[in-house]
Design a protein around this motif. Structure first.
Motif, PDB file in Angstrom:
ATOM      1  N   GLU A 156     -30.734  24.756  39.735  1.00 29.31           N
ATOM      2  CA  GLU A 156     -31.744  25.819  39.731  1.00 29.31           C
ATOM      3  C   GLU A 156     -31.527  26.774  40.894  1.00 29.31           C
ATOM      4  O   GLU A 156     -31.633  27.988  40.725  1.00 29.31           O
ATOM      5  N   PHE A 174     -30.899  30.760  40.422  1.00 26.02           N
ATOM      6  CA  PHE A 174     -31.802  31.765  40.965  1.00 26.02           C
ATOM      7  C   PHE A 174     -31.148  32.606  42.051  1.00 26.02           C
ATOM      8  O   PHE A 174     -31.410  33.805  42.145  1.00 26.02           O
ATOM      9  N   ARG A 224     -30.743  36.536  41.725  1.00 25.89           N
ATOM     10  CA  ARG A 224     -31.282  37.444  42.745  1.00 25.89           C
ATOM     11  C   ARG A 224     -30.197  38.395  43.252  1.00 25.89           C
ATOM     12  O   ARG A 224     -30.451  39.573  43.455  1.00 25.89           O
ATOM     13  N   TYR A 266     -38.481  33.936  35.722  1.00 30.51           N
ATOM     14  CA  TYR A 266     -37.918  34.265  37.027  1.00 30.51           C
ATOM     15  C   TYR A 266     -39.036  34.590  38.024  1.00 30.51           C
ATOM     16  O   TYR A 266     -39.041  34.094  39.149  1.00 30.51           O
ATOM     17  N   ARG A 267     -39.977  35.397  37.601  1.00 31.31           N
ATOM     18  CA  ARG A 267     -41.077  35.783  38.508  1.00 31.31           C
ATOM     19  C   ARG A 267     -41.963  34.597  38.861  1.00 31.31           C
ATOM     20  O   ARG A 267     -42.483  34.525  39.962  1.00 31.31           O
ATOM     21  N   ARG A 289     -41.005  31.242  38.895  1.00 38.05           N
ATOM     22  CA  ARG A 289     -40.311  30.182  39.636  1.00 38.05           C
ATOM     23  C   ARG A 289     -39.628  30.647  40.913  1.00 38.05           C
ATOM     24  O   ARG A 289     -39.421  29.853  41.822  1.00 38.05           O
ATOM     25  N   SER A 290     -39.242  31.920  41.019  1.00 32.89           N
ATOM     26  CA  SER A 290     -38.468  32.354  42.187  1.00 32.89           C
ATOM     27  C   SER A 290     -39.198  32.171  43.518  1.00 32.89           C
ATOM     28  O   SER A 290     -38.557  31.770  44.493  1.00 32.89           O
ATOM     29  N   ILE A 310     -38.579  28.560  44.386  1.00 34.16           N
ATOM     30  CA  ILE A 310     -37.170  28.279  44.669  1.00 34.16           C
ATOM     31  C   ILE A 310     -36.790  28.825  46.040  1.00 34.16           C
ATOM     32  O   ILE A 310     -36.190  28.129  46.860  1.00 34.16           O
ATOM     33  N   PHE A 311     -37.138  30.082  46.309  1.00 33.04           N
ATOM     34  CA  PHE A 311     -36.727  30.715  47.558  1.00 33.04           C
ATOM     35  C   PHE A 311     -37.582  30.282  48.749  1.00 33.04           C
ATOM     36  O   PHE A 311     -37.236  30.565  49.889  1.00 33.04           O
ATOM     37  N   TYR A 361     -38.217  40.703  43.652  1.00 34.96           N
ATOM     38  CA  TYR A 361     -37.030  40.229  42.947  1.00 34.96           C
ATOM     39  C   TYR A 361     -36.178  39.468  43.902  1.00 34.96           C
ATOM     40  O   TYR A 361     -35.473  38.650  43.650  1.00 34.96           O
TER      41      TYR A 361
END
Length: 137
Positions: free
Chosen positions: A30, A34, A38, A91-92, A94-95, A98-99, A137
């Protein structure tokens, strides 16, 4: 006797909570997905707005032009994320999670110097970092 039972109960509860937290951590696959997404999004956005030649210097786009730009960007974003088996909504959602695991992201990037160079070249202050009002993003 009751004190020992309480300690054992707390130890078991702590173990369960730690297991749950570890289970929620992002998988390396993952993180790779991601981070690559990005990077590609950032590069796409930089290319899209490079030079600002679409408008006269100091002028803002009209509301109609903004709407067209938004639709164009979302279409490009949808296509780009589809390569990573992601949707814009996924993406919006989970990011941020993740980050947020900065150690895992840095660990991945340290193992991939080519991606690290591209990632560090992004204007992250406009990509949801540094307290910006960017779209994240």
């Amino acid at each position: 006797m009751i004190m020992n039972q309480t300690r054992y109960g707390l130890a078991i509860l702590t173990g369960i909570m730690l297991s749950a937290v570890v289970g929620l951590a992002a998988e390396p696959v993952e993180i790779e997905t991601f981070v690559k997404a990005r990077i590609e999004i950032g590069e796409m956005m930089m290319n899209y707005f490079q030079g600002g030649a679409q408008f006269a210097e100091g002028q803002r786009p009209s509301p109609e032009q903004m709407k067209e730009m938004g639709a164009d960007i979302n279409a490009k974003l949808t296509t780009l994320l589809a390569k990573h088996n992601l949707t814009v909504a996924d993406y919006r959602k989970r990011s941020p999670e993740i980050f947020a695991d900065d150690t895992a992201v840095k660990g991945f990037l340290n193992g991939h110097p080519d991606l690290k160079k591209r990632y560090e070249a992004l204007p992250l202050d406009r990509m949801g970092r540094g307290g910006s009002t960017g779209r994240g993003y």
